[in-house]
Write a protein that holds these residues in place. Structure first.
Motif, mmCIF file in Angstrom:
data_model
loop_
_atom_site.group_PDB
_atom_site.id
_atom_site.type_symbol
_atom_site.label_atom_id
_atom_site.label_comp_id
_atom_site.label_asym_id
_atom_site.label_seq_id
_atom_site.Cartn_x
_atom_site.Cartn_y
_atom_site.Cartn_z
ATOM 1 N N MET A 110 0.818 -1.197 0.000
ATOM 2 C CA MET A 110 0.000 0.000 0.000
ATOM 3 C C MET A 110 0.856 1.253 0.000
ATOM 4 N N LEU A 111 0.330 2.306 -0.612
ATOM 5 C CA LEU A 111 1.046 3.583 -0.664
ATOM 6 C C LEU A 111 0.467 4.560 0.354
ATOM 7 N N SER A 112 0.344 4.082 1.573
ATOM 8 C CA SER A 112 -0.136 4.915 2.675
ATOM 9 C C SER A 112 0.995 5.100 3.666
ATOM 10 N N GLN A 113 1.295 6.340 3.992
ATOM 11 C CA GLN A 113 2.434 6.637 4.865
ATOM 12 C C GLN A 113 2.330 5.961 6.214
ATOM 13 N N ASN A 114 1.114 5.821 6.722
ATOM 14 C CA ASN A 114 0.966 5.300 8.079
ATOM 15 C C ASN A 114 1.311 3.815 8.191
ATOM 16 N N ARG A 115 1.598 3.164 7.086
ATOM 17 C CA ARG A 115 2.017 1.764 7.114
ATOM 18 C C ARG A 115 3.532 1.616 7.257
ATOM 19 N N TYR A 116 4.254 2.729 7.221
ATOM 20 C CA TYR A 116 5.716 2.699 7.218
ATOM 21 C C TYR A 116 6.247 3.528 8.384
ATOM 22 N N ASP A 117 7.318 3.039 9.019
ATOM 23 C CA ASP A 117 7.854 3.800 10.138
ATOM 24 C C ASP A 117 9.376 3.920 10.146
ATOM 25 N N SER A 118 10.038 3.426 9.106
ATOM 26 C CA SER A 118 11.488 3.614 8.977
ATOM 27 C C SER A 118 11.748 4.280 7.637
ATOM 28 N N TRP A 119 12.420 5.428 7.671
ATOM 29 C CA TRP A 119 12.603 6.243 6.480
ATOM 30 C C TRP A 119 14.076 6.557 6.264
ATOM 31 N N GLY A 120 14.470 6.606 4.996
ATOM 32 C CA GLY A 120 15.808 7.073 4.669
ATOM 33 C C GLY A 120 15.871 8.588 4.732
ATOM 34 N N GLN A 121 17.040 9.129 4.414
ATOM 35 C CA GLN A 121 17.228 10.583 4.507
ATOM 36 C C GLN A 121 16.746 11.317 3.255
#
Length: 129
Positions: A110-121
């Motif tokens: 899914m392309l929903s931000q709330n499904r992801y919690d580790s991000w690159g710079q």
């Protein structure tokens, strides 16, 4: 926290191509679904594409369908975003992302931000003549 590092951004003319890379540090990237998001100046971050942990399931935003392709190279522990026919409106900082909920996710990512919690710079992509 899962650490991700993006690379490959730069300045390209309209109609040109770039390949972004997302590398993992300290964990097996192929265990996780991976997403690419982007954020243009003054705009909210939006989902671009994602790929499931098997590599067989992908998803794309309507704005990039037919122009962008996401893929993974498990031997290199890297996910790529191949961007063709670039437009000025593709200008943004591009981020790759994953998270605990993406572990061994197979099928429709899914392309929903709330499904992801580790991000690159992030890596800057600028499309301009």
């Amino acid at each position: 926290q899962l650490q991700l590092v993006e690379s490959g951004g730069g300045l390209v003319q309209p109609g040109g191509s770039l390949r972004l890379s997302c590398a993992a540090s300290g964990f097996r990237l192929d265990y996780y679904a991976i997403g690419w998001f982007r954020q243009a100046p003054g705009k909210e971050r939006e989902g671009v594409s994602c790929i499931d942990s098997s590599g067989g399931g992908t998803n794309y935003a309507d704005s990039v369908k037919g122009r962008f392709t996401i893929s993974r190279d498990n031997a290199k522990n890297t996910v790529y975003l191949h961007m063709n026919s670039l437009k000025p409106e593709d200008t943004a900082v591009y981020y790759c992302t994953t998270g605990a909920s993406q572990l061994r996710l197979i099928g429709l990512c899914m392309l929903s931000q709330n499904r992801y919690d580790s991000w690159g710079q992030g890596t800057q992509v600028t499309v301009s003549s």
